[in-house]
Design a protein around this motif. Structure first.
Motif, PDB file in Angstrom:
ATOM      1  N   TYR A 172       2.322  10.268  -9.823  1.00 60.77           N
ATOM      2  CA  TYR A 172       1.532  10.274 -10.776  1.00 60.77           C
ATOM      3  C   TYR A 172       0.789  11.647 -10.933  1.00 60.77           C
ATOM      4  CZ  TYR A 172      -1.772   9.166 -14.817  1.00 60.77           C
ATOM      5  OH  TYR A 172      -2.432   9.486 -15.791  1.00 60.77           O
ATOM      6  N   GLN A 173       0.305  12.028  -9.644  1.00 63.55           N
ATOM      7  CA  GLN A 173      -0.268  13.205  -9.461  1.00 63.55           C
ATOM      8  C   GLN A 173       0.621  14.522  -9.632  1.00 63.55           C
ATOM      9  OE1 GLN A 173      -1.740  12.774  -5.447  1.00 63.55           O
ATOM     10  NE2 GLN A 173      -3.993  13.177  -6.126  1.00 63.55           N
ATOM     11  N   GLN A 174       1.795  14.339  -9.246  1.00 65.28           N
ATOM     12  CA  GLN A 174       2.964  15.363  -9.628  1.00 65.28           C
ATOM     13  C   GLN A 174       3.062  15.419 -11.018  1.00 65.28           C
ATOM     14  OE1 GLN A 174       6.320  14.457  -7.272  1.00 65.28           O
ATOM     15  NE2 GLN A 174       5.129  14.832  -5.204  1.00 65.28           N
TER      16      GLN A 174
ATOM     17  N   GLN B 263       0.845  -1.216   0.031  1.00 68.00           N
ATOM     18  CA  GLN B 263      -0.062  -0.058  -0.055  1.00 68.00           C
ATOM     19  C   GLN B 263       0.719   1.288   0.138  1.00 68.00           C
ATOM     20  OE1 GLN B 263      -3.111  -0.079  -0.408  1.00 68.00           O
ATOM     21  NE2 GLN B 263      -2.916   2.318  -0.876  1.00 68.00           N
ATOM     22  N   ALA B 264       2.074   1.231   0.841  1.00 67.51           N
ATOM     23  CA  ALA B 264       2.793   2.322   0.726  1.00 67.51           C
ATOM     24  C   ALA B 264       3.182   2.540  -0.597  1.00 67.51           C
ATOM     25  CB  ALA B 264       4.013   1.975   1.863  1.00 67.51           C
ATOM     26  N   PHE B 265       3.918   1.463  -1.355  1.00 67.77           N
ATOM     27  CA  PHE B 265       4.231   1.565  -2.593  1.00 67.77           C
ATOM     28  C   PHE B 265       3.288   2.229  -3.715  1.00 67.77           C
ATOM     29  CE2 PHE B 265       4.809   0.140  -7.169  1.00 67.77           C
ATOM     30  CZ  PHE B 265       6.255   0.692  -7.234  1.00 67.77           C
ATOM     31  N   LEU B 266       2.054   1.734  -3.608  1.00 69.83           N
ATOM     32  CA  LEU B 266       0.785   2.321  -4.499  1.00 69.83           C
ATOM     33  C   LEU B 266       0.727   3.858  -3.994  1.00 69.83           C
ATOM     34  CD1 LEU B 266      -1.538  -0.809  -4.300  1.00 69.83           C
ATOM     35  CD2 LEU B 266      -0.235   0.039  -6.310  1.00 69.83           C
ATOM     36  N   ASP B 267       0.656   4.120  -2.688  1.00 71.14           N
ATOM     37  CA  ASP B 267       0.234   5.596  -2.268  1.00 71.14           C
ATOM     38  C   ASP B 267       1.768   6.310  -2.962  1.00 71.14           C
ATOM     39  OD1 ASP B 267      -1.595   5.029  -0.952  1.00 71.14           O
ATOM     40  OD2 ASP B 267      -0.744   5.050   1.056  1.00 71.14           O
ATOM     41  N   LEU B 268       2.571   5.992  -3.076  1.00 69.91           N
ATOM     42  CA  LEU B 268       4.069   6.583  -3.646  1.00 69.91           C
ATOM     43  C   LEU B 268       3.801   6.829  -5.112  1.00 69.91           C
ATOM     44  CD1 LEU B 268       7.073   7.814  -3.708  1.00 69.91           C
ATOM     45  CD2 LEU B 268       7.663   5.473  -4.272  1.00 69.91           C
ATOM     46  N   LEU B 269       3.236   5.613  -5.771  1.00 67.22           N
ATOM     47  CA  LEU B 269       3.063   5.572  -7.051  1.00 67.22           C
ATOM     48  C   LEU B 269       2.042   6.856  -7.486  1.00 67.22           C
ATOM     49  CD1 LEU B 269       3.721   4.780 -10.144  1.00 67.22           C
ATOM     50  CD2 LEU B 269       2.106   2.545  -9.538  1.00 67.22           C
ATOM     51  N   SER B 270       0.811   6.801  -6.711  1.00 66.62           N
ATOM     52  CA  SER B 270      -0.168   7.582  -6.860  1.00 66.62           C
ATOM     53  C   SER B 270       0.347   9.215  -6.859  1.00 66.62           C
ATOM     54  CB  SER B 270      -1.310   7.495  -5.893  1.00 66.62           C
ATOM     55  OG  SER B 270      -2.092   8.557  -5.839  1.00 66.62           O
ATOM     56  N   GLU B 271       1.186   9.555  -5.811  1.00 68.20           N
ATOM     57  CA  GLU B 271       1.673  10.643  -5.471  1.00 68.20           C
ATOM     58  C   GLU B 271       2.674  11.255  -6.515  1.00 68.20           C
ATOM     59  OE1 GLU B 271       4.716  13.006  -2.541  1.00 68.20           O
ATOM     60  OE2 GLU B 271       3.447  11.252  -1.741  1.00 68.20           O
TER      61      GLU B 271
ATOM     62  N   LYS C 230      11.185  18.347 -17.770  1.00 72.99           N
ATOM     63  CA  LYS C 230      10.901  17.607 -16.440  1.00 72.99           C
ATOM     64  C   LYS C 230       9.775  16.672 -16.579  1.00 72.99           C
ATOM     65  CE  LYS C 230       9.588  19.194 -12.017  1.00 72.99           C
ATOM     66  NZ  LYS C 230       9.233  20.077 -11.067  1.00 72.99           N
ATOM     67  N   LYS C 231       8.780  16.987 -17.517  1.00 71.68           N
ATOM     68  CA  LYS C 231       7.715  16.071 -17.705  1.00 71.68           C
ATOM     69  C   LYS C 231       8.339  14.797 -18.208  1.00 71.68           C
ATOM     70  CE  LYS C 231       2.917  16.255 -19.122  1.00 71.68           C
ATOM     71  NZ  LYS C 231       2.354  16.468 -17.976  1.00 71.68           N
ATOM     72  N   ARG C 232       9.116  14.539 -18.999  1.00 68.27           N
ATOM     73  CA  ARG C 232       9.841  13.528 -19.662  1.00 68.27           C
ATOM     74  C   ARG C 232      10.465  12.554 -18.665  1.00 68.27           C
ATOM     75  NH1 ARG C 232      14.338  13.621 -23.945  1.00 68.27           N
ATOM     76  NH2 ARG C 232      15.486  13.914 -22.193  1.00 68.27           N
ATOM     77  N   GLU C 233      11.432  13.309 -17.771  1.00 68.89           N
ATOM     78  CA  GLU C 233      11.869  12.751 -16.804  1.00 68.89           C
ATOM     79  C   GLU C 233      11.073  12.043 -15.880  1.00 68.89           C
ATOM     80  OE1 GLU C 233      14.522  15.541 -15.398  1.00 68.89           O
ATOM     81  OE2 GLU C 233      15.943  15.414 -17.129  1.00 68.89           O
ATOM     82  N   SER C 234      10.099  12.890 -15.321  1.00 66.29           N
ATOM     83  CA  SER C 234       9.135  12.127 -14.505  1.00 66.29           C
ATOM     84  C   SER C 234       8.204  11.046 -15.099  1.00 66.29           C
ATOM     85  CB  SER C 234       8.006  13.218 -14.021  1.00 66.29           C
ATOM     86  OG  SER C 234       6.922  12.735 -13.094  1.00 66.29           O
ATOM     87  N   LYS C 235       7.998  11.024 -16.454  1.00 62.87           N
ATOM     88  CA  LYS C 235       7.240   9.874 -16.871  1.00 62.87           C
ATOM     89  C   LYS C 235       8.093   8.639 -17.074  1.00 62.87           C
ATOM     90  CE  LYS C 235       5.416  10.782 -20.976  1.00 62.87           C
ATOM     91  NZ  LYS C 235       5.101  11.328 -22.114  1.00 62.87           N
ATOM     92  N   GLN C 236       9.361   8.905 -17.104  1.00 61.64           N
ATOM     93  CA  GLN C 236      10.415   7.727 -17.234  1.00 61.64           C
ATOM     94  C   GLN C 236      10.362   7.089 -15.720  1.00 61.64           C
ATOM     95  OE1 GLN C 236      13.857   9.473 -18.712  1.00 61.64           O
ATOM     96  NE2 GLN C 236      13.360   8.949 -20.757  1.00 61.64           N
ATOM     97  N   PHE C 237      10.343   7.870 -15.018  1.00 60.09           N
ATOM     98  CA  PHE C 237      10.480   7.437 -13.407  1.00 60.09           C
ATOM     99  C   PHE C 237       9.261   6.624 -13.169  1.00 60.09           C
ATOM    100  CE2 PHE C 237       9.855   8.171  -8.842  1.00 60.09           C
ATOM    101  CZ  PHE C 237      10.940   7.414  -8.322  1.00 60.09           C
ATOM    102  N   ILE C 238       7.971   7.284 -13.361  1.00 65.05           N
ATOM    103  CA  ILE C 238       6.913   6.416 -13.152  1.00 65.05           C
ATOM    104  C   ILE C 238       6.784   5.039 -13.898  1.00 65.05           C
ATOM    105  CG2 ILE C 238       4.443   6.409 -13.577  1.00 65.05           C
ATOM    106  CD1 ILE C 238       4.608   9.786 -12.770  1.00 65.05           C
TER     107      ILE C 238
ATOM    108  N   SER D  47      -4.037   0.075 -12.325  1.00 66.36           N
ATOM    109  CA  SER D  47      -5.178   0.701 -13.092  1.00 66.36           C
ATOM    110  C   SER D  47      -5.980   1.626 -12.070  1.00 66.36           C
ATOM    111  CB  SER D  47      -6.121  -0.102 -13.746  1.00 66.36           C
ATOM    112  OG  SER D  47      -5.689  -1.022 -14.797  1.00 66.36           O
ATOM    113  N   GLU D  48      -6.100   1.048 -11.012  1.00 61.40           N
ATOM    114  CA  GLU D  48      -6.552   1.973 -10.065  1.00 61.40           C
ATOM    115  C   GLU D  48      -5.913   3.219  -9.728  1.00 61.40           C
ATOM    116  OE1 GLU D  48      -7.901   0.156  -6.188  1.00 61.40           O
ATOM    117  OE2 GLU D  48      -8.368  -1.613  -7.394  1.00 61.40           O
ATOM    118  N   VAL D  49      -4.576   3.146  -9.720  1.00 62.55           N
ATOM    119  CA  VAL D  49      -3.969   4.391  -9.242  1.00 62.55           C
ATOM    120  C   VAL D  49      -4.127   5.409 -10.678  1.00 62.55           C
ATOM    121  CG1 VAL D  49      -1.412   5.401  -9.348  1.00 62.55           C
ATOM    122  CG2 VAL D  49      -1.868   3.167  -7.986  1.00 62.55           C
ATOM    123  N   VAL D  50      -3.820   4.938 -11.815  1.00 66.40           N
ATOM    124  CA  VAL D  50      -4.180   5.868 -12.885  1.00 66.40           C
ATOM    125  C   VAL D  50      -5.505   6.270 -13.240  1.00 66.40           C
ATOM    126  CG1 VAL D  50      -3.997   6.091 -15.305  1.00 66.40           C
ATOM    127  CG2 VAL D  50      -2.218   4.710 -14.141  1.00 66.40           C
TER     128      VAL D  50
END
Length: 86
Positions: free
Chosen positions: A15-17, A5-13, A28-36, A54-57
């Motif tokens: 993705y929001q950023q 759940q902590a990992f999913l919360d991190l992923l969600s955060e 910056k957008k490209r780097e963030s996309k690669q990280f996600i 899928s829930e996160v997205v």
């Protein structure tokens, strides 16, 4: 809170950023996309299901994504391909 759940919360955060980054800041957008993308790939290897990703997205689906963003979703996620753990 468990690790999954902590990992999913991190992923969600993350993705929001990513969604909050203006398109004018393309680097910056490209780097963030690669990280996600890396986080999503790793999550599948650690047993997080396609539905959970899928829930996160999906919880942020009210924000518009460009066609390029939709095409950047890895094929194994779009096609719901299961990856076996090592």
């Amino acid at each position: 809170m468990n690790n999954k759940q902590a990992f999913l919360d991190l992923l969600s955060e993350e993705y929001q950023q990513y969604l909050a980054i203006p398109s004018t800041q393309w680097q910056k957008k490209r780097e963030s996309k690669q990280f996600i993308r890396g986080l999503m790939m790793a999550s599948r290897l650690f047993g997080i299901s396609f539905d959970e990703l899928s829930e996160v997205v999906g919880c942020h689906s009210n924000q518009a994504l460009s066609i390029e963003d939709m095409l950047e979703v890895p094929t194994y996620i779009r096609e719901n391909i299961e990856i076996e753990s090592l």
